[in-house]
Design a protein around this motif. Structure first.
Motif, PDB file in Angstrom:
ATOM      1  N   ILE A 173       0.810  -1.220   0.000  1.00 41.44           N
ATOM      2  CA  ILE A 173       0.000   0.000   0.000  1.00 41.44           C
ATOM      3  C   ILE A 173       0.841   1.267   0.000  1.00 41.44           C
ATOM      4  O   ILE A 173       0.311   2.360  -0.206  1.00 41.44           O
ATOM      5  CB  ILE A 173      -0.990   0.015   1.191  1.00 41.44           C
ATOM      6  N   TYR A 174       2.165   1.102   0.229  1.00 39.31           N
ATOM      7  CA  TYR A 174       3.054   2.268   0.245  1.00 39.31           C
ATOM      8  C   TYR A 174       4.479   1.773   0.069  1.00 39.31           C
ATOM      9  O   TYR A 174       4.854   0.720   0.597  1.00 39.31           O
ATOM     10  CB  TYR A 174       2.923   3.001   1.583  1.00 39.31           C
ATOM     11  N   GLU A 175       5.274   2.558  -0.674  1.00 33.96           N
ATOM     12  CA  GLU A 175       6.695   2.251  -0.792  1.00 33.96           C
ATOM     13  C   GLU A 175       7.466   3.548  -0.953  1.00 33.96           C
ATOM     14  O   GLU A 175       7.069   4.443  -1.689  1.00 33.96           O
ATOM     15  CB  GLU A 175       6.958   1.332  -1.983  1.00 33.96           C
ATOM     16  N   SER A 176       8.571   3.625  -0.204  1.00 36.19           N
ATOM     17  CA  SER A 176       9.494   4.758  -0.311  1.00 36.19           C
ATOM     18  C   SER A 176      10.897   4.183  -0.476  1.00 36.19           C
ATOM     19  O   SER A 176      11.066   2.971  -0.610  1.00 36.19           O
ATOM     20  CB  SER A 176       9.419   5.617   0.963  1.00 36.19           C
ATOM     21  N   ASP A 177      11.882   5.042  -0.430  1.00 39.62           N
ATOM     22  CA  ASP A 177      13.262   4.567  -0.500  1.00 39.62           C
ATOM     23  C   ASP A 177      13.629   3.731   0.727  1.00 39.62           C
ATOM     24  O   ASP A 177      14.563   2.933   0.679  1.00 39.62           O
ATOM     25  CB  ASP A 177      14.237   5.746  -0.571  1.00 39.62           C
ATOM     26  N   TYR A 178      12.891   3.917   1.825  1.00 40.54           N
ATOM     27  CA  TYR A 178      13.271   3.341   3.113  1.00 40.54           C
ATOM     28  C   TYR A 178      12.369   2.209   3.579  1.00 40.54           C
ATOM     29  O   TYR A 178      12.790   1.370   4.371  1.00 40.54           O
ATOM     30  CB  TYR A 178      13.259   4.422   4.191  1.00 40.54           C
ATOM     31  N   SER A 179      11.130   2.203   3.137  1.00 38.80           N
ATOM     32  CA  SER A 179      10.119   1.304   3.696  1.00 38.80           C
ATOM     33  C   SER A 179       9.145   0.794   2.649  1.00 38.80           C
ATOM     34  O   SER A 179       8.923   1.437   1.624  1.00 38.80           O
ATOM     35  CB  SER A 179       9.261   2.041   4.735  1.00 38.80           C
ATOM     36  N   ILE A 180       8.548  -0.335   2.985  1.00 38.50           N
ATOM     37  CA  ILE A 180       7.386  -0.852   2.272  1.00 38.50           C
ATOM     38  C   ILE A 180       6.333  -1.135   3.348  1.00 38.50           C
ATOM     39  O   ILE A 180       6.644  -1.731   4.382  1.00 38.50           O
ATOM     40  CB  ILE A 180       7.708  -2.156   1.518  1.00 38.50           C
ATOM     41  N   PHE A 181       5.097  -0.708   3.094  1.00 38.78           N
ATOM     42  CA  PHE A 181       3.981  -1.034   3.969  1.00 38.78           C
ATOM     43  C   PHE A 181       3.079  -1.985   3.201  1.00 38.78           C
ATOM     44  O   PHE A 181       2.722  -1.714   2.050  1.00 38.78           O
ATOM     45  CB  PHE A 181       3.184   0.204   4.386  1.00 38.78           C
ATOM     46  N   ASP A 182       2.722  -3.063   3.847  1.00 37.81           N
ATOM     47  CA  ASP A 182       1.909  -4.094   3.223  1.00 37.81           C
ATOM     48  C   ASP A 182       0.743  -4.425   4.152  1.00 37.81           C
ATOM     49  O   ASP A 182       0.904  -4.421   5.376  1.00 37.81           O
ATOM     50  CB  ASP A 182       2.775  -5.343   3.001  1.00 37.81           C
ATOM     51  N   TYR A 183      -0.422  -4.693   3.571  1.00 39.70           N
ATOM     52  CA  TYR A 183      -1.572  -5.060   4.391  1.00 39.70           C
ATOM     53  C   TYR A 183      -2.151  -6.380   3.911  1.00 39.70           C
ATOM     54  O   TYR A 183      -2.490  -6.539   2.742  1.00 39.70           O
ATOM     55  CB  TYR A 183      -2.649  -3.971   4.346  1.00 39.70           C
ATOM     56  N   ASP A 184      -2.258  -7.320   4.832  1.00 38.58           N
ATOM     57  CA  ASP A 184      -2.869  -8.623   4.595  1.00 38.58           C
ATOM     58  C   ASP A 184      -4.237  -8.581   5.266  1.00 38.58           C
ATOM     59  O   ASP A 184      -4.350  -8.777   6.477  1.00 38.58           O
ATOM     60  CB  ASP A 184      -1.974  -9.711   5.189  1.00 38.58           C
ATOM     61  N   ILE A 234       8.181  -3.047   6.321  1.00 39.60           N
ATOM     62  CA  ILE A 234       9.408  -3.708   5.885  1.00 39.60           C
ATOM     63  C   ILE A 234      10.448  -2.627   5.614  1.00 39.60           C
ATOM     64  O   ILE A 234      10.258  -1.784   4.730  1.00 39.60           O
ATOM     65  CB  ILE A 234       9.150  -4.540   4.610  1.00 39.60           C
ATOM     66  N   PHE A 235      11.518  -2.648   6.393  1.00 41.04           N
ATOM     67  CA  PHE A 235      12.590  -1.683   6.164  1.00 41.04           C
ATOM     68  C   PHE A 235      13.461  -2.149   5.014  1.00 41.04           C
ATOM     69  O   PHE A 235      13.767  -3.329   4.888  1.00 41.04           O
ATOM     70  CB  PHE A 235      13.446  -1.506   7.426  1.00 41.04           C
ATOM     71  N   LYS A 236      13.854  -1.208   4.169  1.00 39.03           N
ATOM     72  CA  LYS A 236      14.706  -1.482   3.017  1.00 39.03           C
ATOM     73  C   LYS A 236      16.162  -1.115   3.347  1.00 39.03           C
ATOM     74  O   LYS A 236      16.416  -0.368   4.293  1.00 39.03           O
ATOM     75  CB  LYS A 236      14.199  -0.668   1.823  1.00 39.03           C
ATOM     76  N   PRO A 237      17.124  -1.639   2.566  1.00 33.68           N
ATOM     77  CA  PRO A 237      18.536  -1.334   2.828  1.00 33.68           C
ATOM     78  C   PRO A 237      18.841   0.167   2.857  1.00 33.68           C
ATOM     79  O   PRO A 237      19.716   0.606   3.611  1.00 33.68           O
ATOM     80  CB  PRO A 237      19.283  -2.022   1.688  1.00 33.68           C
ATOM     81  N   LEU A 281       3.506  -6.483  11.842  1.00 34.84           N
ATOM     82  CA  LEU A 281       4.751  -7.190  11.569  1.00 34.84           C
ATOM     83  C   LEU A 281       5.761  -6.148  11.134  1.00 34.84           C
ATOM     84  O   LEU A 281       5.528  -5.419  10.162  1.00 34.84           O
ATOM     85  CB  LEU A 281       4.546  -8.230  10.452  1.00 34.84           C
ATOM     86  N   VAL A 282       6.860  -6.056  11.873  1.00 39.03           N
ATOM     87  CA  VAL A 282       7.926  -5.118  11.526  1.00 39.03           C
ATOM     88  C   VAL A 282       9.128  -5.954  11.104  1.00 39.03           C
ATOM     89  O   VAL A 282       9.721  -6.657  11.912  1.00 39.03           O
ATOM     90  CB  VAL A 282       8.286  -4.189  12.709  1.00 39.03           C
ATOM     91  N   ASN A 283       9.446  -5.891   9.811  1.00 46.16           N
ATOM     92  CA  ASN A 283      10.546  -6.673   9.262  1.00 46.16           C
ATOM     93  C   ASN A 283      11.786  -5.781   9.185  1.00 46.16           C
ATOM     94  O   ASN A 283      11.904  -4.932   8.314  1.00 46.16           O
ATOM     95  CB  ASN A 283      10.169  -7.221   7.886  1.00 46.16           C
ATOM     96  N   ASN A 284      12.707  -6.035  10.103  1.00 42.89           N
ATOM     97  CA  ASN A 284      13.936  -5.243  10.209  1.00 42.89           C
ATOM     98  C   ASN A 284      15.150  -5.940   9.604  1.00 42.89           C
ATOM     99  O   ASN A 284      16.276  -5.508   9.843  1.00 42.89           O
ATOM    100  CB  ASN A 284      14.235  -4.952  11.683  1.00 42.89           C
ATOM    101  N   GLN A 285      14.945  -6.999   8.837  1.00 42.74           N
ATOM    102  CA  GLN A 285      16.077  -7.763   8.326  1.00 42.74           C
ATOM    103  C   GLN A 285      17.065  -6.915   7.535  1.00 42.74           C
ATOM    104  O   GLN A 285      18.256  -7.192   7.538  1.00 42.74           O
ATOM    105  CB  GLN A 285      15.598  -8.946   7.486  1.00 42.74           C
ATOM    106  N   GLU A 286      16.580  -5.885   6.863  1.00 45.00           N
ATOM    107  CA  GLU A 286      17.475  -5.029   6.075  1.00 45.00           C
ATOM    108  C   GLU A 286      17.598  -3.628   6.674  1.00 45.00           C
ATOM    109  O   GLU A 286      18.101  -2.716   6.030  1.00 45.00           O
ATOM    110  CB  GLU A 286      16.989  -4.967   4.626  1.00 45.00           C
ATOM    111  N   MET A 287      17.144  -3.482   7.894  1.00 43.83           N
ATOM    112  CA  MET A 287      17.189  -2.176   8.551  1.00 43.83           C
ATOM    113  C   MET A 287      18.633  -1.787   8.869  1.00 43.83           C
ATOM    114  O   MET A 287      19.386  -2.576   9.410  1.00 43.83           O
ATOM    115  CB  MET A 287      16.373  -2.190   9.835  1.00 43.83           C
ATOM    116  N   GLN A 288      18.956  -0.556   8.543  1.00 46.32           N
ATOM    117  CA  GLN A 288      20.307  -0.042   8.775  1.00 46.32           C
ATOM    118  C   GLN A 288      20.277   1.235   9.617  1.00 46.32           C
ATOM    119  O   GLN A 288      21.306   1.882   9.771  1.00 46.32           O
ATOM    120  CB  GLN A 288      20.986   0.271   7.430  1.00 46.32           C
TER     121      GLN A 288
END
Length: 133
Positions: free
Chosen positions: A3-14, A23-26, A56-63
């Motif tokens: 539902i949203y994407e920026s350089d830093y994040s993706i927001f997803d709704y199930d 979801i944090f991006k690199p 759900l906060v996915n920090n796997q690629e969080m910097q």
């Protein structure tokens, strides 16, 4: 559904499972405090729109390291609204970046009301399974 994407994040709704994901991006390494606040306020807008029961906060690629003053801001401005909107559970997928992970753990410790259950996981499958169980 994204539902949203920026350089830093993706927001997803199930919708089926009432799970709202951040979801944090690199490129989150390029965040600063103001950009982080902007992202979180956008998150809150979508959270209010969809009113999920689970996060759900996915920090796997969080910097990004969330400094104490920003943790406090988040605790005062984001957590209370999410609780008010009905969130019941939050699953946090850890980042391998130890400094970013510690800052996330400290951030979650700022939520002192016990308004929702929080658990940390090492992968998204385990986190999602906990949320849907």
């Amino acid at each position: 559904m994204v539902i949203y994407e920026s350089d830093y994040s993706i927001f997803d709704y199930d919708k089926e499972n009432s799970i709202f994901s951040h979801i944090f991006k690199p490129d989150s390494e390029n965040l600063d405090n103001e950009k982080f606040k902007e992202e979180m306020l956008i998150y809150l807008d979508f959270f209010a729109k969809y009113k999920p029961k689970k996060a759900l906060v996915n920090n796997q690629e969080m910097q990004f390291i969330i400094e104490p003053e920003l943790q406090e801001w988040h605790a005062q401005n984001i957590f209370p609204k999410c609780i008010e909107l009905g969130v019941e559970q939050a699953a946090i997928v850890e980042t391998p970046d130890i400094f970013a992970q510690v800052s996330m753990e400290q951030l979650m410790e700022e939520e002192k009301t016990g308004g929702f259950a929080v658990r940390f996981f090492d992968d998204t499958t385990k986190a999602t399974n906990w949320l849907v169980s």
